[in-house]
Design a protein around this motif. Structure first.
Motif, mmCIF file in Angstrom:
data_model
loop_
_atom_site.group_PDB
_atom_site.id
_atom_site.type_symbol
_atom_site.label_atom_id
_atom_site.label_comp_id
_atom_site.label_asym_id
_atom_site.label_seq_id
_atom_site.Cartn_x
_atom_site.Cartn_y
_atom_site.Cartn_z
ATOM 1 N N VAL A 192 0.843 -1.187 0.000
ATOM 2 C CA VAL A 192 0.000 0.000 0.000
ATOM 3 C C VAL A 192 0.885 1.247 0.000
ATOM 4 O O VAL A 192 1.782 1.379 0.831
ATOM 5 N N PHE A 193 0.611 2.125 -0.942
ATOM 6 C CA PHE A 193 1.296 3.417 -1.007
ATOM 7 C C PHE A 193 0.289 4.507 -0.707
ATOM 8 O O PHE A 193 -0.908 4.356 -0.955
ATOM 9 N N VAL A 194 0.774 5.597 -0.174
ATOM 10 C CA VAL A 194 -0.065 6.768 0.060
ATOM 11 C C VAL A 194 0.425 7.883 -0.861
ATOM 12 O O VAL A 194 1.627 8.032 -1.094
ATOM 13 N N ILE A 195 -0.518 8.617 -1.412
ATOM 14 C CA ILE A 195 -0.209 9.795 -2.225
ATOM 15 C C ILE A 195 -0.864 10.973 -1.530
ATOM 16 O O ILE A 195 -2.088 11.011 -1.375
ATOM 17 N N LEU A 196 -0.048 11.913 -1.089
ATOM 18 C CA LEU A 196 -0.553 13.125 -0.453
ATOM 19 C C LEU A 196 -0.479 14.258 -1.476
ATOM 20 O O LEU A 196 0.569 14.478 -2.087
ATOM 21 N N TYR A 197 -1.574 14.970 -1.641
ATOM 22 C CA TYR A 197 -1.623 16.050 -2.632
ATOM 23 C C TYR A 197 -2.723 17.033 -2.280
ATOM 24 O O TYR A 197 -3.528 16.803 -1.378
ATOM 25 N N ARG A 198 -2.747 18.146 -2.986
ATOM 26 C CA ARG A 198 -3.810 19.136 -2.845
ATOM 27 C C ARG A 198 -4.626 19.110 -4.132
ATOM 28 O O ARG A 198 -4.066 19.179 -5.222
ATOM 29 N N ASN A 199 -5.958 19.026 -3.988
ATOM 30 C CA ASN A 199 -6.809 18.949 -5.172
ATOM 31 C C ASN A 199 -7.027 20.347 -5.769
ATOM 32 O O ASN A 199 -6.439 21.333 -5.312
ATOM 33 N N LYS A 200 -7.887 20.438 -6.762
ATOM 34 C CA LYS A 200 -8.119 21.706 -7.462
ATOM 35 C C LYS A 200 -8.674 22.783 -6.551
ATOM 36 O O LYS A 200 -8.472 23.966 -6.789
ATOM 37 N N GLU A 201 -9.397 22.376 -5.499
ATOM 38 C CA GLU A 201 -9.946 23.331 -4.536
ATOM 39 C C GLU A 201 -8.958 23.618 -3.409
ATOM 40 O O GLU A 201 -9.316 24.217 -2.405
ATOM 41 N N ASN A 202 -7.721 23.156 -3.543
ATOM 42 C CA ASN A 202 -6.636 23.338 -2.577
ATOM 43 C C ASN A 202 -6.928 22.647 -1.239
ATOM 44 O O ASN A 202 -6.466 23.084 -0.197
ATOM 45 N N ARG A 203 -7.707 21.568 -1.270
ATOM 46 C CA ARG A 203 -7.965 20.771 -0.074
ATOM 47 C C ARG A 203 -6.929 19.657 0.004
ATOM 48 O O ARG A 203 -6.545 19.087 -1.013
ATOM 49 N N ARG A 204 -6.486 19.356 1.220
ATOM 50 C CA ARG A 204 -5.476 18.310 1.413
ATOM 51 C C ARG A 204 -6.130 16.938 1.258
ATOM 52 O O ARG A 204 -7.129 16.652 1.915
#
Length: 186
Positions: free
Chosen positions: A145-157
């Protein structure tokens, strides 16, 4: 591997698909039990009405009603998660009972803040404090299992948990060089 029925189609690093069927455990097991309970109640109620009215034609309707119930309800238990990588964009899709794919998340891989094994990143995940979590892991016992942390288009984590293979690791590393290459168990 963690998935019972998995699909991996690799054409090249520009176009990659990986999917796994969600195992029936936890909340899905409760949902499956409730659906089976609905089947039993339907069968019992139908049998009661059929015996009260005692008309042979009513007995012929029972299988059709059961089929309609099955087609309408069981799809919410058989869930597949498929992620697609094309030209640096990762799209996470959900599919109920082999029907239409529904996109649930999309991100440009080069903008991901972290792509790493979940077990080694618990502290970073806690510090990131994701507002939205996408869990596309087939089972709680899945190892890769890998985790991908990012911010979406609405800048939500956001945090996305996915199962990876060696081929998907290569595709992830190709578009985001911070992705570590780790040996996955076969």
């Amino acid at each position: 591997r963690g998935a019972k029925n998995e699909t991996e189609i690799t054409m090249d690093l520009n176009n990659f698909d990986y999917g796994a069927e969600k195992r029936i455990e936890g909340p899905l097991r409760v949902r499956a039990f409730l659906i089976l309970l609905v089947y039993a109640i339907y069968t019992g109620g139908f049998a009661f009405v059929a015996f009260v009215l005692f008309h042979p034609a009513i007995f012929a309707l029972w299988p059709f009603g059961l089929m309609i119930l099955h087609l309408g309800l069981w799809r919410f238990v058989k869930i597949d998660y498929i992620y697609h990588i094309e030209a640096g964009m990762l799209t996470l899709n959900r599919r109920y009972s082999n029907k239409k794919l529904v996109p649930i998340a999309e991100l440009r891989l080069k903008l991901a803040e972290l792509i790493a094994p979940k077990a080694e990143s618990e502290g970073k995940i806690r510090d990131f404090e994701p507002e939205i979590i996408y869990d596309a892991v087939p089972s709680k016992d899945t190892k890769d299992v890998f985790v991908i942390l990012y911010r979406n288009k609405e800048n939500r984590r956001c945090a996305m948990y996915i199962e990876v293979s060696q081929a998907s690791l290569k595709a992830l590393h190709y578009y985001n060089s911070t992705v570590p290459f780790v040996a996955t168990e076969k």
